[in-house]
Design a protein around this motif. Sequence first.
Motif, PDB file in Angstrom:
ATOM      1  N   PHE A 134     -25.665 -15.596 -26.261  1.00  0.00           N
ATOM      2  CA  PHE A 134     -25.404 -14.194 -26.596  1.00  0.00           C
ATOM      3  C   PHE A 134     -24.255 -14.094 -27.606  1.00  0.00           C
ATOM      4  CE2 PHE A 134     -23.906  -9.749 -25.596  1.00  0.00           C
ATOM      5  CZ  PHE A 134     -24.999  -9.126 -26.167  1.00  0.00           C
ATOM      6  N   ALA A 135     -23.301 -14.999 -27.506  1.00  0.00           N
ATOM      7  CA  ALA A 135     -22.189 -14.994 -28.466  1.00  0.00           C
ATOM      8  C   ALA A 135     -22.724 -15.209 -29.882  1.00  0.00           C
ATOM      9  CB  ALA A 135     -21.175 -16.077 -28.106  1.00  0.00           C
ATOM     10  N   VAL A 136     -23.652 -16.151 -29.989  1.00  0.00           N
ATOM     11  CA  VAL A 136     -24.236 -16.445 -31.294  1.00  0.00           C
ATOM     12  C   VAL A 136     -24.991 -15.212 -31.819  1.00  0.00           C
ATOM     13  CG1 VAL A 136     -26.067 -17.802 -32.371  1.00  0.00           C
ATOM     14  CG2 VAL A 136     -24.368 -18.929 -30.932  1.00  0.00           C
ATOM     15  N   TYR A 137     -25.703 -14.579 -30.913  1.00  0.00           N
ATOM     16  CA  TYR A 137     -26.469 -13.386 -31.273  1.00  0.00           C
ATOM     17  C   TYR A 137     -25.536 -12.250 -31.704  1.00  0.00           C
ATOM     18  CZ  TYR A 137     -29.898  -9.603 -30.693  1.00  0.00           C
ATOM     19  OH  TYR A 137     -30.716  -8.530 -30.885  1.00  0.00           O
ATOM     20  N   LEU A 138     -24.432 -12.105 -30.971  1.00  0.00           N
ATOM     21  CA  LEU A 138     -23.442 -11.075 -31.338  1.00  0.00           C
ATOM     22  C   LEU A 138     -22.905 -11.337 -32.748  1.00  0.00           C
ATOM     23  CD1 LEU A 138     -21.185 -10.585 -28.178  1.00  0.00           C
ATOM     24  CD2 LEU A 138     -22.383  -8.778 -29.398  1.00  0.00           C
ATOM     25  N   ALA A 139     -22.583 -12.602 -33.030  1.00  0.00           N
ATOM     26  CA  ALA A 139     -22.027 -12.939 -34.347  1.00  0.00           C
ATOM     27  C   ALA A 139     -23.027 -12.606 -35.446  1.00  0.00           C
ATOM     28  CB  ALA A 139     -21.647 -14.413 -34.388  1.00  0.00           C
ATOM     29  N   GLU A 140     -24.288 -12.953 -35.198  1.00  0.00           N
ATOM     30  CA  GLU A 140     -25.333 -12.665 -36.195  1.00  0.00           C
ATOM     31  C   GLU A 140     -25.475 -11.165 -36.427  1.00  0.00           C
ATOM     32  OE1 GLU A 140     -28.696 -16.051 -35.299  1.00  0.00           O
ATOM     33  OE2 GLU A 140     -29.149 -13.970 -34.834  1.00  0.00           O
ATOM     34  N   THR A 141     -25.492 -10.416 -35.314  1.00  0.00           N
ATOM     35  CA  THR A 141     -25.673  -8.967 -35.430  1.00  0.00           C
ATOM     36  C   THR A 141     -24.474  -8.346 -36.143  1.00  0.00           C
ATOM     37  OG1 THR A 141     -26.810  -9.147 -33.324  1.00  0.00           O
ATOM     38  CG2 THR A 141     -26.420  -6.925 -34.111  1.00  0.00           C
ATOM     39  N   MET A 142     -23.288  -8.872 -35.884  1.00  0.00           N
ATOM     40  CA  MET A 142     -22.099  -8.332 -36.555  1.00  0.00           C
ATOM     41  C   MET A 142     -22.235  -8.463 -38.064  1.00  0.00           C
ATOM     42  SD  MET A 142     -18.886  -9.461 -34.226  1.00  0.00           S
ATOM     43  CE  MET A 142     -18.862  -9.015 -32.502  1.00  0.00           C
ATOM     44  N   VAL A 143     -22.699  -9.625 -38.494  1.00  0.00           N
ATOM     45  CA  VAL A 143     -22.850  -9.829 -39.933  1.00  0.00           C
ATOM     46  C   VAL A 143     -23.838  -8.794 -40.494  1.00  0.00           C
ATOM     47  CG1 VAL A 143     -23.621 -11.465 -41.702  1.00  0.00           C
ATOM     48  CG2 VAL A 143     -22.215 -12.258 -39.789  1.00  0.00           C
ATOM     49  N   GLN A 144     -24.952  -8.603 -39.774  1.00  0.00           N
ATOM     50  CA  GLN A 144     -25.930  -7.610 -40.240  1.00  0.00           C
ATOM     51  C   GLN A 144     -25.348  -6.199 -40.282  1.00  0.00           C
ATOM     52  OE1 GLN A 144     -29.042  -8.214 -37.407  1.00  0.00           O
ATOM     53  NE2 GLN A 144     -29.617 -10.168 -38.327  1.00  0.00           N
ATOM     54  N   GLU A 145     -24.441  -5.911 -39.334  1.00  0.00           N
ATOM     55  CA  GLU A 145     -23.858  -4.567 -39.243  1.00  0.00           C
ATOM     56  C   GLU A 145     -22.659  -4.406 -40.182  1.00  0.00           C
ATOM     57  OE1 GLU A 145     -24.752  -2.072 -36.551  1.00  0.00           O
ATOM     58  OE2 GLU A 145     -26.527  -3.315 -36.863  1.00  0.00           O
ATOM     59  N   GLY A 146     -22.344  -5.451 -40.914  1.00  0.00           N
ATOM     60  CA  GLY A 146     -21.205  -5.368 -41.839  1.00  0.00           C
ATOM     61  C   GLY A 146     -19.865  -5.483 -41.131  1.00  0.00           C
ATOM     62  N   VAL A 147     -19.866  -6.034 -39.921  1.00  0.00           N
ATOM     63  CA  VAL A 147     -18.601  -6.225 -39.206  1.00  0.00           C
ATOM     64  C   VAL A 147     -18.176  -7.681 -39.400  1.00  0.00           C
ATOM     65  CG1 VAL A 147     -17.515  -6.265 -36.911  1.00  0.00           C
ATOM     66  CG2 VAL A 147     -19.183  -4.477 -37.476  1.00  0.00           C
ATOM     67  N   ASP A 148     -16.931  -7.885 -39.804  1.00  0.00           N
ATOM     68  CA  ASP A 148     -16.439  -9.251 -39.957  1.00  0.00           C
ATOM     69  C   ASP A 148     -15.728  -9.658 -38.662  1.00  0.00           C
ATOM     70  OD1 ASP A 148     -15.005 -11.554 -40.452  1.00  0.00           O
ATOM     71  OD2 ASP A 148     -14.452 -10.986 -42.501  1.00  0.00           O
ATOM     72  N   PRO A 149     -16.358 -10.549 -37.879  1.00  0.00           N
ATOM     73  CA  PRO A 149     -15.774 -10.875 -36.569  1.00  0.00           C
ATOM     74  C   PRO A 149     -14.365 -11.439 -36.656  1.00  0.00           C
ATOM     75  CG  PRO A 149     -17.854 -12.093 -36.925  1.00  0.00           C
ATOM     76  CD  PRO A 149     -17.558 -11.345 -38.184  1.00  0.00           C
ATOM     77  N   ARG A 150     -14.001 -12.026 -37.776  1.00  0.00           N
ATOM     78  CA  ARG A 150     -12.673 -12.622 -37.907  1.00  0.00           C
ATOM     79  C   ARG A 150     -11.613 -11.582 -38.263  1.00  0.00           C
ATOM     80  NH1 ARG A 150     -13.155 -18.454 -38.792  1.00  0.00           N
ATOM     81  NH2 ARG A 150     -10.948 -18.359 -39.235  1.00  0.00           N
ATOM     82  N   LYS A 151     -12.065 -10.573 -39.049  1.00  0.00           N
ATOM     83  CA  LYS A 151     -11.078  -9.599 -39.533  1.00  0.00           C
ATOM     84  C   LYS A 151     -11.086  -8.304 -38.725  1.00  0.00           C
ATOM     85  CE  LYS A 151     -10.768 -10.988 -44.357  1.00  0.00           C
ATOM     86  NZ  LYS A 151     -11.976 -10.965 -45.209  1.00  0.00           N
ATOM     87  N   ASP A 152     -12.283  -7.870 -38.333  1.00  0.00           N
ATOM     88  CA  ASP A 152     -12.384  -6.544 -37.716  1.00  0.00           C
ATOM     89  C   ASP A 152     -12.162  -6.561 -36.211  1.00  0.00           C
ATOM     90  OD1 ASP A 152     -12.959  -5.665 -40.232  1.00  0.00           O
ATOM     91  OD2 ASP A 152     -15.134  -5.813 -39.977  1.00  0.00           O
ATOM     92  N   LEU A 153     -12.108  -7.760 -35.616  1.00  0.00           N
ATOM     93  CA  LEU A 153     -11.913  -7.841 -34.166  1.00  0.00           C
ATOM     94  C   LEU A 153     -10.578  -8.518 -33.867  1.00  0.00           C
ATOM     95  CD1 LEU A 153     -15.403  -9.156 -32.960  1.00  0.00           C
ATOM     96  CD2 LEU A 153     -14.691  -6.794 -33.150  1.00  0.00           C
TER      97      LEU A 153
END
Length: 438
Positions: A187-206
């Motif tokens: 699910f973590a991998v899926y979350l990361a993928e979806t974030m990229v699609q949603e324009g969320v940068d997991p490193r910067k926005d979280l």
Amino acid sequence: MNGKYWNEKIETMPAEELKKYQLKKLKEQVKNCYENSIFYKKKFDSVGLKPENVRSLEDLQKIPFTVKNDLRDNYPFGMVAAKSDEIVEIHASSGTTGNPIISAYTQNDMDIWQELMARSIYTTGGRQQDVIHIAYGYGLFTGGLGFHYGAQKVGAKIIPASGGMTQRQIKLMKDLGATILACTPSFAVYLAETMVQEGVDPRKDLKLKSGMFGAEPWSDKIRERIEKEFGIEAFDVYGLTELCGPGVSIECSEHKGMHIWEDHFIVETIDPDTGEVLPAGEEGELVFTTLTKTGLPMLRYRTRDISKIETEKCKCGRTHTRMMRVHGRSDDMLIVRGVNVFPSQIEYAVMCFSELATQYLIVLDRPGALDTFLVKVELSEQAAKNPQLDKNALKNSIQQRIHIVTGLTADVEIVKPGEIPRTEGKAKRVLDLRKGKM
Ligand code: ADP
Ligand code: ZN
């Protein structure tokens, strides 16, 4: 509590002292099982064993194993060692294999579970000021509530997200400032993928700093990707419903295996075929004995999980034995054209290619006399956009890599990003169409 350990005395107890403590608890547990569980009384009587015959930790080996089918055959309460009104909560396994297996907890068991989960969260750096986003399923599955109880004891802020509604979860993680993510690695991998699609940068926005991933096998390659994509430190966490749920063992910041909380569990490794007890360091099936459970105690429970144990003291200072990554269960092992293959071996091969996403699916069939062995892999978003990508060359390299790892020649199919179905709980990696054709 602000130090390095949740319970320094217990976590760093010298090995000899820990053994003495285990023996004392083991004797109590054995007596309790014999006197209060009809199942265990019968089991002991069948081999002429009395509780007083268990005088040393080695004597544990006189007790016959308990297996998954014992739980199924004695469903629901045949193995319980407590009175009916002492049972305060019931959970069930997620049913990945066969019928559900239930676990019945007394208040004592709930308190211990909560304590061990708090200790586990603390070991990975979780503190009162953290915001823990729990995306393990809530309900009968022990994942969600196990983390919940532990986080409550640590005093952290809890976001009980459970599974599902991925976009919503991403928004909440961002807006509520999650610092710890707890979910299955898939699910973590899926979350990361979806974030990229949603324009969320997991490193910067979280604000995430770490993640506690478990409930299914995963590899160091997946860890590397999760750590890189989220910019976090990832910890492996292990447990099973039959013992309590998560909280049996946890990785420390040395990342050299998971400490098994030996003040509550004794671990053995056995040869899954012969039942012979193996020395530390040899790979085999993990067998656990609970030392303190009163609802549904387990004596020498065969987990089917394949791993090995490491008894050398860890640099973190904890003295509790470590178990290495679980490659999979002995019942997950596939036999393809007579060769033993674990899905995790395929995962390892797939993860070696940065052109591929982390999803894969193994499809087995037997149209004639021979097994067909297809591995479907997915291109990463980036690779899919690369006009220079030579798919045939990539396919050959993947085939070669699978051959090196398993000794088998697989058909490889490269599909577009997102084509392999995602799951929000435990991943399903194998589609075995051979069933009934054997
Ligand atoms: P089910 O047997 O239905 O999946 P559980 O939810 O009790 O029910 O799952 C426990 C099992 O999940 C373990 O026996 C093990 O096979 C797997 N598991 C749990 N944590 C890990 C982990 N960190 N690594 C690999 N496998 C794990
Ligand atoms: Zn350690």
